[in-house]
Design an enzyme around this catalytic site. Structure first.
Site, mmCIF file in Angstrom:
data_model
loop_
_atom_site.group_PDB
_atom_site.id
_atom_site.type_symbol
_atom_site.label_atom_id
_atom_site.label_comp_id
_atom_site.label_asym_id
_atom_site.label_seq_id
_atom_site.Cartn_x
_atom_site.Cartn_y
_atom_site.Cartn_z
ATOM 1 C CG ASN A 10 -1.744 1.188 1.162
ATOM 2 O OD1 ASN A 10 -1.866 1.963 0.410
ATOM 3 N ND2 ASN A 10 -2.450 1.336 2.510
ATOM 4 C CE LYS A 12 -0.254 3.358 5.105
ATOM 5 N NZ LYS A 12 -0.354 3.489 6.315
ATOM 6 C CG HIS A 95 -5.955 1.877 5.370
ATOM 7 N ND1 HIS A 95 -5.536 2.753 6.045
ATOM 8 C CD2 HIS A 95 -4.906 1.036 5.000
ATOM 9 C CE1 HIS A 95 -4.148 2.612 6.582
ATOM 10 N NE2 HIS A 95 -3.764 1.439 5.754
ATOM 11 C CD GLU A 97 -3.462 5.743 6.725
ATOM 12 O OE1 GLU A 97 -2.254 5.454 7.068
ATOM 13 O OE2 GLU A 97 -3.650 5.654 5.246
ATOM 14 C CD GLU A 166 -6.084 -0.993 8.541
ATOM 15 O OE1 GLU A 166 -5.045 -0.768 7.853
ATOM 16 O OE2 GLU A 166 -6.894 -0.417 8.578
ATOM 17 N N GLY A 172 2.377 2.336 10.937
ATOM 18 C CA GLY A 172 3.142 3.734 10.681
ATOM 19 C C GLY A 172 3.712 3.911 11.981
ATOM 20 C CB SER A 211 4.552 -1.622 11.842
ATOM 21 O OG SER A 211 3.996 -0.375 11.914
#
Length: 249
Positions: A10, A12, A95, A97, A166, A172, A211
């Site tokens: 990904n 991003k 996701h 985010e 996740e 991150g 991660s």
């Protein structure tokens, strides 16, 4: 556990025409014939470029989002049909985010998964808890609620999705769930999928997406119910991404 793992990068909101070409060329030079499925999920403006770069290779193209709507007055969105025209094989949906910054609900995520499936695109459905939810002992409740919404809408073809666990506290941050912590949640998700699609649950890929990197990938991938990884930062570094792919046997 599925017979074949999936390693999906990904990117991003990272990349550029020159950087993308250098990264993909390095991946193609080092990948040979992978023993797992591989995909890169790239920003929408670069789908055409990366589609051309990946042509004829063992790496599949993925998108980072898809609209729940087939067409219409939805400025800034991309439909599954549009993505399909660029050879997109996977689309990330839900996701953390997107849930956090764009207010996506469980219902929205389920609708996006349905839109992708309707056009033959495999949704990578993301689920995961925040640090506060984990500390409150709500991890299982949260991930089961998130996945249940997707199963409710897509139960008839749930065997065609990919799930990515996740933990939001490990995205991150450099903090990774221990292999045992990750496996425990993957086992919960596998049991939930088994209840929804008993004969197909074992074949549904459940990825770990917090991660995962070149150092910890092999240990995580050795767990019974971890069928691959949704890779963030490490997917932008060809040597690291290739090392993770090599660990997915």
């Amino acid at each position: 556990m599925t017979s074949r793992k999936l390693i999906a990068g990904n990117w991003k909101m990272n990349g550029g025409l020159a950087a993308n070409e250098a990264l993909v060329q390095a991946l193609l030079q080092g990948i040979a014939t992978p023993s797992c499925d591989v995909a890169v999920c790239v920003p929408a403006p670069y789908l055409a470029q990366v589609q051309a770069l990946l042509s004829g290779s063992p790496i599949a193209l993925g998108a980072q989002d898809v609209s729940a709507h087939p067409q219409g007055a939805f400025t800034g969105e991309q439909s599954a049909a549009m993505l399909g025209e660029f050879g997109v094989r996977y689309a990330i949906v839900g996701h953390s985010e997107r849930r956090q910054y764009h207010g996506e609900t469980d219902e929205t995520v389920a609708a996006k998964a349905a839109a992708a499936l309707a056009k033959g695109i495999t949704p990578i459905v993301c689920v995961g808890e925040t640090l506060a939810e984990r500390e409150a002992g709500r991890t299982e409740e949260v991930v089961k609620r998130q996945l249940a919404a997707v199963i409710h809408v897509n139960g008839h073809c749930i065997s065609e999705i990919v799930v990515a666990y996740e933990p939001v506290w490990a995205i991150g941050t450099g903090v990774t769930a221990s292999p045992e912590q990750a496996q425990a949640v993957h086992a919960v998700l596998r049991a939930q999928l088994h209840h929804a699609a008993s004969e197909h649950a074992a074949g549904i890929q459940i990825l770990y997406g917090g991660s995962m990197n070149a150092t910890n990938a092999a240990t995580l991938l050795a767990q019974a119910d971890i069928d691959g990884g949704l890779i963030g930062g490490a997917s932008l570094k060809a040597p690291d991404f290739l090392q993770i792919i090599a660990a997915a046997r």
